[in-house]
Design a protein around this motif. Sequence first.
Motif, PDB file in Angstrom:
ATOM      1  N   LEU A  38       6.192   7.470  -6.387  1.00  0.00           N
ATOM      2  CA  LEU A  38       5.156   6.677  -6.728  1.00  0.00           C
ATOM      3  C   LEU A  38       4.888   5.744  -7.907  1.00  0.00           C
ATOM      4  CD1 LEU A  38       2.405   5.160  -5.729  1.00  0.00           C
ATOM      5  CD2 LEU A  38       1.005   7.230  -6.327  1.00  0.00           C
ATOM      6  N   GLU A  42       5.476   1.996  -8.604  1.00  0.00           N
ATOM      7  CA  GLU A  42       4.765   1.110  -9.452  1.00  0.00           C
ATOM      8  C   GLU A  42       5.284   0.293 -10.292  1.00  0.00           C
ATOM      9  OE1 GLU A  42       1.545   4.055 -10.027  1.00  0.00           O
ATOM     10  OE2 GLU A  42      -0.009   2.427  -9.006  1.00  0.00           O
ATOM     11  N   SER A  69       4.954   8.432   1.707  1.00  0.00           N
ATOM     12  CA  SER A  69       5.572   9.388   0.963  1.00  0.00           C
ATOM     13  C   SER A  69       6.548  10.224   1.750  1.00  0.00           C
ATOM     14  CB  SER A  69       4.606  10.294   0.081  1.00  0.00           C
ATOM     15  OG  SER A  69       4.330  11.386   0.998  1.00  0.00           O
ATOM     16  N   LEU A  88       0.267  -2.186  -7.251  1.00  0.00           N
ATOM     17  CA  LEU A  88      -0.260  -1.607  -6.067  1.00  0.00           C
ATOM     18  C   LEU A  88      -1.486  -1.892  -5.273  1.00  0.00           C
ATOM     19  CD1 LEU A  88       1.655   0.478  -4.175  1.00  0.00           C
ATOM     20  CD2 LEU A  88       0.163   2.335  -5.211  1.00  0.00           C
ATOM     21  N   ASP A 100      -3.290  -0.945  -2.574  1.00  0.00           N
ATOM     22  CA  ASP A 100      -4.116   0.425  -2.023  1.00  0.00           C
ATOM     23  C   ASP A 100      -3.380   1.485  -1.894  1.00  0.00           C
ATOM     24  OD1 ASP A 100      -6.515   1.632  -1.170  1.00  0.00           O
ATOM     25  OD2 ASP A 100      -6.668   0.318   0.558  1.00  0.00           O
ATOM     26  N   ARG A 101      -4.107   2.539  -2.001  1.00  0.00           N
ATOM     27  CA  ARG A 101      -3.557   3.859  -1.568  1.00  0.00           C
ATOM     28  C   ARG A 101      -4.242   4.752  -0.805  1.00  0.00           C
ATOM     29  NH1 ARG A 101      -1.846   5.265  -7.514  1.00  0.00           N
ATOM     30  NH2 ARG A 101      -1.908   3.286  -7.676  1.00  0.00           N
ATOM     31  N   GLU A 102      -3.689   5.864  -0.160  1.00  0.00           N
ATOM     32  CA  GLU A 102      -4.373   6.545   0.818  1.00  0.00           C
ATOM     33  C   GLU A 102      -3.717   7.872   0.623  1.00  0.00           C
ATOM     34  OE1 GLU A 102      -7.054   5.415   3.130  1.00  0.00           O
ATOM     35  OE2 GLU A 102      -7.057   7.268   3.997  1.00  0.00           O
ATOM     36  N   GLY A 154       0.909  -1.156  -0.049  1.00  0.00           N
ATOM     37  CA  GLY A 154      -0.043   0.007  -0.096  1.00  0.00           C
ATOM     38  C   GLY A 154       0.945   1.300  -0.213  1.00  0.00           C
ATOM     39  N   PHE A 155       0.483   2.341  -0.412  1.00  0.00           N
ATOM     40  CA  PHE A 155       1.070   3.702  -0.647  1.00  0.00           C
ATOM     41  C   PHE A 155       0.244   4.748   0.062  1.00  0.00           C
ATOM     42  CE2 PHE A 155       1.883   7.888  -2.364  1.00  0.00           C
ATOM     43  CZ  PHE A 155       3.228   7.926  -2.375  1.00  0.00           C
ATOM     44  N   LEU A 156       1.032   5.502   0.981  1.00  0.00           N
ATOM     45  CA  LEU A 156       0.446   6.710   1.812  1.00  0.00           C
ATOM     46  C   LEU A 156       1.093   7.857   1.414  1.00  0.00           C
ATOM     47  CD1 LEU A 156       0.661   3.792   3.756  1.00  0.00           C
ATOM     48  CD2 LEU A 156      -0.990   5.013   4.875  1.00  0.00           C
TER      49      LEU A 156
END
Lengths: 343, 343
Positions: B207, B211, B256, B221, B223-225, B191-193
Motif C-alpha cells: 500500500l 501511494e 491486497s 488514493l 478511498d480504502r476499505e 481505491g485500495f481494499l
Amino acid sequence: MTQSSNPDQKRPLTLRDVSEASGVSEMTVSRVLRSRGDVSEPTRERVLEAARRLGYVPNKIAGALASQRVNLVAVIIPSLSNMVYPEVMTGISRVLEDTGLQPVVGVTHYQPEREESVLYEMLSWRPSGVILAGLEHSDAARAMLENAGIPIVEAMDVDGEAVDSVVGISHRRAGLQMAEAILKAGYKKIGFLGTMMPYDHRARKRLEGLEEGLAAAGITLADREFYSGGSALLKGREMTEAILARNPDLDFLYYSNDMIGAGGLLYCLDQGIDVPNRLGLAGFNGVELLQGLPRRLATMDACRLEIGTTAAQIIAGLRPGGVVGGERVELTPTLQLGDTIRV
Amino acid sequence: MTQSSNPDQKRPLTLRDVSEASGVSEMTVSRVLRSRGDVSEPTRERVLEAARRLGYVPNKIAGALASQRVNLVAVIIPSLSNMVYPEVMTGISRVLEDTGLQPVVGVTHYQPEREESVLYEMLSWRPSGVILAGLEHSDAARAMLENAGIPIVEAMDVDGEAVDSVVGISHRRAGLQMAEAILKAGYKKIGFLGTMMPYDHRARKRLEGLEEGLAAAGITLADREFYSGGSALLKGREMTEAILARNPDLDFLYYSNDMIGAGGLLYCLDQGIDVPNRLGLAGFNGVELLQGLPRRLATMDACRLEIGTTAAQIIAGLRPGGVVGGERVELTPTLQLGDTIRV
DNA sequence: TTGAAAGCGCTAACAG
DNA sequence: CTGTTAGCGCTTTCAA
C-alpha cells in the motif's frame, strides 16, 4: 551472519551457565525454569534474571531424554495444498494450545511409502501421540503404530478398522446420501468427476457409496472423468466441458471436491447451461470459498474443524468422561442443497 | 488400544535390546542403523534382521543429545489458511527432502507474541536452522535469532534489516510497480481494499509503495476499505460493493490479495460493470485459483515457490558458490495484466 | 527449600 | 572391522 551479545559464545548456553551466573544450583535453576516444586521468591527472581540476561534457551532434547516426556504430537497429513487439511490442523492447534502440547506436521503427498517414512521419523522423536489421516496404511506403518505405546488417532474417515481411536465421517455413507438426494430430485443420468489419485481412499469411498445408492434404484453411473494436478478450478472447467461433450445428455455431475465443482459451476454459468434444471451439480467438503460464488454449489460439510478438535482432545486426554483410548467418533456431515440441485 | 507384538513391552525398545537380540555390540548396531563406518555384510544383516523383527525405532532424542546434531529445520509462518504459506512450505520441503533435514512448522496467527513463543519453543529443540516469514519481530525474538548460532532465513520480504539471510521480494516496489501500471493505463481514481491486520507488514508495504507511486503523479488514493476474517471471496464481493456505493466514480481497485480480488471481479461481472474499461482491477500473489475464473485478474506473482526453495538451500548449505550465510536474495515478481487492466 | 548423585539412550573418540 | 569408555544437558530421586 550476525552473532551479537552473549560474547564469547560458541557453545550454546546450558543450565550450568545460569547456575553459575546466579549462584544457585543447577537443580534449583531447573526447578525455577519449569515452575516445579517450591523455590523461595528471592532465589526465583535471581535465577530468572540471570536466565533472561544471558538469553538462555533450555535444551528440550536433554530435558526430554531425562524426563522421558516429549510435548510433541505428530500430525501426518497427505497434503498442504488441499485446504481440507490445514482446516483440520486449525482444529488441532486450537485444542492443543491450552495443553502444552505442540503439533508437528508431516506431509505424505498421498504416498503410502512417504507416510511410512514420515511416521518412522516422527516416532523416533517419541511424541506423546499421533494423529494421521485415514485408516489405510502400509503393514509396516500399522505395526509401528500398534507398538508405539502412545495414543493414536486416525482421522477423517471411519470406514475401516482402526489401530486405536478414530474420528471422522463415513465417506461411503456420504456418497450414499448424495445418491439419495440426486434420485429424489429426479436426476437420472449421473456423471462423476474426481481425482486420479488411487490413494485418495476417501474420494473412492464416496464414489462407491454413490454407486451403491444409485444401484438401489437400478441406475448405473453414466460416465466418469478423472484428473490429477493443476489448478483445481480450471480442471473443473475442463473436465466438465469434456464429460459434457462426450455425454451431452448427462443431467447431474457429482464432483469429488468443491474446488473442481466450483470450476464446473462457473463453466456451466458461462455456457448458459440451466443449473439446476437442465443439469444438477454437487461437490464435497463445504469449503468457505463457495460462499463467494455466483451460485451456491450443493455440497456436504466434512466436519473438518470438529475432526481436528476431537482428535486433539483424545490425544490430550481431554475427552468427556475420561475415556482413555480406543474411541470411535463418527460425525454426521450435513448435506447443503445450495442452488445447484432442483427441489 | 491395541498393543500387539513386542510381547512384554512397557518400556520402548532400546539399542541394547537389538544388541542382545543380535549378539552384536551396541556400537556396531548403532553403526549399522545409521550406515556409518564399515560393518561386515553378515553382521549388518543380523543386526537389520533383529531390528526389524523387534520393531525397533531409534530414539532420536538420545541420538541428538549425544551427537549434538538435530536434523530439524524450524519453519515459522503466520497462517496455514492463507495459501501463500503452504506454497512456500512446498518449496522448502522439495529441497529439504534430499538433504535428510526435516521441516517443522509453527504458526503464529500474525501475532508477534505468538511468534516469539513459537520461536522459543522451537529453538529449545536445537534445530539446524530457522526459516521465518518477514523481517519484523519482537526485540526478544530478534535477540534469540541472533544468539541461536544457526543459519536464519527471513523469507517473503526484503524491505528491512535482516538478522542473517533474507529471501523475498520488495513489496514496496511491487506496490510502486502496480501504481505505474495503473497510471500508464490512464486510471485516475484509485481505491485500495485490504486486510485489517496491522501485522500484515507486507500488505502494508505494498500500500505504501502504491501511494508513493501515485504521489509521484500527483494522485492521492481516493478511498480504502479494510476487512478481517471470513471467506475472502465473499468479503471481496462485499467490500467492492461497499466501496463502490460510497464512491461510484472510482475507476480502479487494488486488492491486497487475489482472493478478495477474485470476489471483487465476480461481483463486477454480476453487476455488469465494464471491466477493465469502466473499472480496472488488480490483486496480488498470482494464485492458481485465478486460472479458473471467467476473466483473468491482473496480479503479481509473489515467487512463493522460489522463496521456499532458496530459503531451504541456504539452510542446507546448498547455495551455489558455497556461500555460507548473510545472503540477501531479492526476487523479481512479474506483473501479469490479465484481462482486468485496459491496454 | 535446596543440593548431590545417578542416569535417560545414544554416539564420538579411541583402542584393539 | 568391532568393542570400550565417556559423556551430551537435563531431570529424577533421595538426602540434607
